[in-house]
Write an enzyme that holds these catalytic residues in place. Structure first.
Site, short mmCIF file in Angstrom:
data_model
loop_
_atom_site.label_atom_id
_atom_site.label_comp_id
_atom_site.label_asym_id
_atom_site.label_seq_id
_atom_site.Cartn_x
_atom_site.Cartn_y
_atom_site.Cartn_z
N SER A 6 -69.68 -47.05 37.91
CA SER A 6 -69.02 -47.22 36.60
C SER A 6 -69.85 -48.13 35.70
O SER A 6 -70.13 -49.28 36.06
CB SER A 6 -67.63 -47.85 36.78
OG SER A 6 -67.19 -48.36 35.51
N HIS A 31 -69.97 -42.97 35.85
CA HIS A 31 -68.53 -43.06 35.54
C HIS A 31 -68.40 -43.85 34.24
O HIS A 31 -68.81 -45.01 34.16
CB HIS A 31 -67.81 -43.76 36.69
CG HIS A 31 -66.32 -43.77 36.56
ND1 HIS A 31 -65.53 -42.66 36.78
CD2 HIS A 31 -65.47 -44.78 36.24
CE1 HIS A 31 -64.26 -42.99 36.60
NE2 HIS A 31 -64.20 -44.27 36.27
N ASP A 33 -66.09 -45.49 31.68
CA ASP A 33 -64.71 -46.03 31.56
C ASP A 33 -64.39 -46.35 30.11
O ASP A 33 -64.78 -47.39 29.59
CB ASP A 33 -64.60 -47.31 32.39
CG ASP A 33 -64.30 -47.03 33.85
OD1 ASP A 33 -64.86 -47.72 34.71
OD2 ASP A 33 -63.49 -46.13 34.12
N MET A 35 -61.80 -47.41 27.31
CA MET A 35 -60.54 -48.15 27.24
C MET A 35 -60.22 -48.49 25.77
O MET A 35 -61.10 -48.93 25.03
CB MET A 35 -60.65 -49.46 28.03
CG MET A 35 -60.99 -49.24 29.49
SD MET A 35 -61.19 -50.82 30.34
CE MET A 35 -61.54 -50.23 31.98
N HIS A 64 -63.80 -41.14 32.13
CA HIS A 64 -62.44 -41.58 32.50
C HIS A 64 -61.79 -42.16 31.25
O HIS A 64 -62.12 -43.29 30.85
CB HIS A 64 -62.56 -42.63 33.63
CG HIS A 64 -61.25 -43.17 34.07
ND1 HIS A 64 -61.16 -44.28 34.90
CD2 HIS A 64 -59.98 -42.77 33.85
CE1 HIS A 64 -59.87 -44.54 35.13
NE2 HIS A 64 -59.14 -43.63 34.52
N MET A 66 -59.07 -43.93 29.52
CA MET A 66 -57.89 -44.78 29.68
C MET A 66 -57.42 -45.14 28.27
O MET A 66 -57.54 -46.28 27.80
CB MET A 66 -58.25 -46.06 30.47
CG MET A 66 -58.47 -45.78 31.95
SD MET A 66 -59.32 -47.12 32.78
CE MET A 66 -61.00 -46.69 32.36
N MET A 135 -56.24 -44.06 41.00
CA MET A 135 -56.57 -45.45 40.68
C MET A 135 -56.17 -46.32 41.86
O MET A 135 -55.00 -46.34 42.26
CB MET A 135 -55.81 -45.90 39.43
CG MET A 135 -56.30 -45.32 38.11
SD MET A 135 -58.04 -45.57 37.78
CE MET A 135 -58.17 -47.36 37.81
N ASP A 173 -60.89 -44.77 42.50
CA ASP A 173 -61.47 -45.58 41.42
C ASP A 173 -60.89 -46.99 41.41
O ASP A 173 -59.77 -47.21 41.01
CB ASP A 173 -61.17 -44.88 40.08
CG ASP A 173 -61.87 -45.55 38.93
OD1 ASP A 173 -61.63 -45.13 37.78
OD2 ASP A 173 -62.65 -46.49 39.16
C1 DX5 Z 1 -60.81 -49.75 35.99
C2 DX5 Z 1 -61.85 -48.63 35.93
C3 DX5 Z 1 -62.71 -48.58 37.16
C4 DX5 Z 1 -63.52 -49.88 37.38
C5 DX5 Z 1 -64.20 -49.82 38.73
O1 DX5 Z 1 -59.85 -49.55 34.99
O2 DX5 Z 1 -61.24 -47.37 35.79
O3 DX5 Z 1 -63.59 -47.45 37.05
O4 DX5 Z 1 -64.49 -50.00 36.36
O5 DX5 Z 1 -64.86 -51.05 38.92
P1 DX5 Z 1 -64.86 -51.73 40.38
O6 DX5 Z 1 -65.58 -50.75 41.28
O7 DX5 Z 1 -65.63 -53.00 40.19
O8 DX5 Z 1 -63.43 -51.92 40.78
ZN ZN Z 2 -62.60 -45.61 35.96
#
Ligand code: DX5
Ligand code: ZN
Length: 217
Positions: A6, A31, A33, A35, A64, A66, A135, A173
């Site tokens: 990620s 990945h 992320d 947000m 991903h 979010m 998750m 994840d």
């Molecule tokens: C959290 C993200 C994950 C996170 C994973 O909301 O969706 O992808 O970045 O990071 P680690 O592997 O450090 O938990």
């Molecule tokens: Zn993620």
């Protein structure tokens, strides 16, 4: 096993170099992320940051989202390198239509469930998805600890996939490290997201190799 580091945990001041390093060491996906500070209590980055990587020789994108109302932004994340776009079941009013929207771009459609959401919530779309993202932490931040009860959901999804002869891939994840990756894999996870375990490591290449190696034990 496929590994999807990620980029949330990467050093954004040298993001290009870090994702190229992770790719050459064997990462299968990046990945991404995304947000929005509404669906999750953090703001990360949008499509322009992902697109800044398009010209680099990197692994394909595992996006991903979010974010609230993901339908509005799906097309922003469609590029030559986008392999998956995953939306949260909890963020979609018309989940089936949103998944169809992703697939209309020729991209694999994923659905994610938070630790508090039972996998049964996916019953009506499970035959239409290419990926289920479980998750294993509450979304919003990297570096958290894996919530053990979420492994039961991975097992359930693996059993159901086997029993019904379905083809969705199972992704986990959050909080996956060298120390717990074999447990996660034996539960049935097929794609492993790892943020801090890769980009938080002193040596990114070594961290990728260690995770791949730990998974083959
Ligand atoms: C959290 C993200 C994950 C996170 C994973 O909301 O969706 O992808 O970045 O990071 P680690 O592997 O450090 O938990
Ligand atoms: Zn993620």
């Amino acid at each position: 096993m496929k590994l999807a580091p990620s980029i949330l945990s990467a050093d954004f001041s040298c993001l290009g170099a870090q994702v190229k390093e992770a790719t050459s060491a064997g990462a299968d996906y990046l990945h991404i992320d995304v947000m929005d500070g509404h669906f999750v209590p953090n703001i990360s980055f949008g499509a322009p940051v992902m697109k800044s990587l398009d010209s680099l020789d990197t692994a394909p994108y595992d996006v991903h989202l979010m974010i609230e109302n993901p339908d509005r932004y799906i097309s922003d994340f469609v590029t030559e390198k986008t392999e998956f776009i995953t939306v949260h079941q909890e963020a979609c009013i018309h989940l089936h239509r949103t998944l169809q929207h992703i697939k209309s771009f020729g991209i694999s459609a994923g659905v994610a469930v938070n630790p508090g959401t039972p996998v049964q919530m996916l019953e009506s779309v499970i035959e239409d998805v290419d990926l289920v993202l479980v998750m294993s932490v509450n979304p919003g931040f990297g570096g958290q600890s894996l919530i053990p009860s979420t492994l039961r959901k991975i097992e359930r999804l693996a059993e159901f996939k086997e029993k019904e002869g379905l083809s969705y891939q199972i992704e986990i994840d959050g909080g996956v490290k060298k120390e717990n990756i074999s447990q996660v894999l034996s539960a049935g996870a097929e794609i492993i997201v790892a943020g801090s375990a890769v980009f938080g490591a002193k040596d990114i290449s070594q961290a990728v190799r260690d995770l791949k190696e730990a998974s083959s034990r």
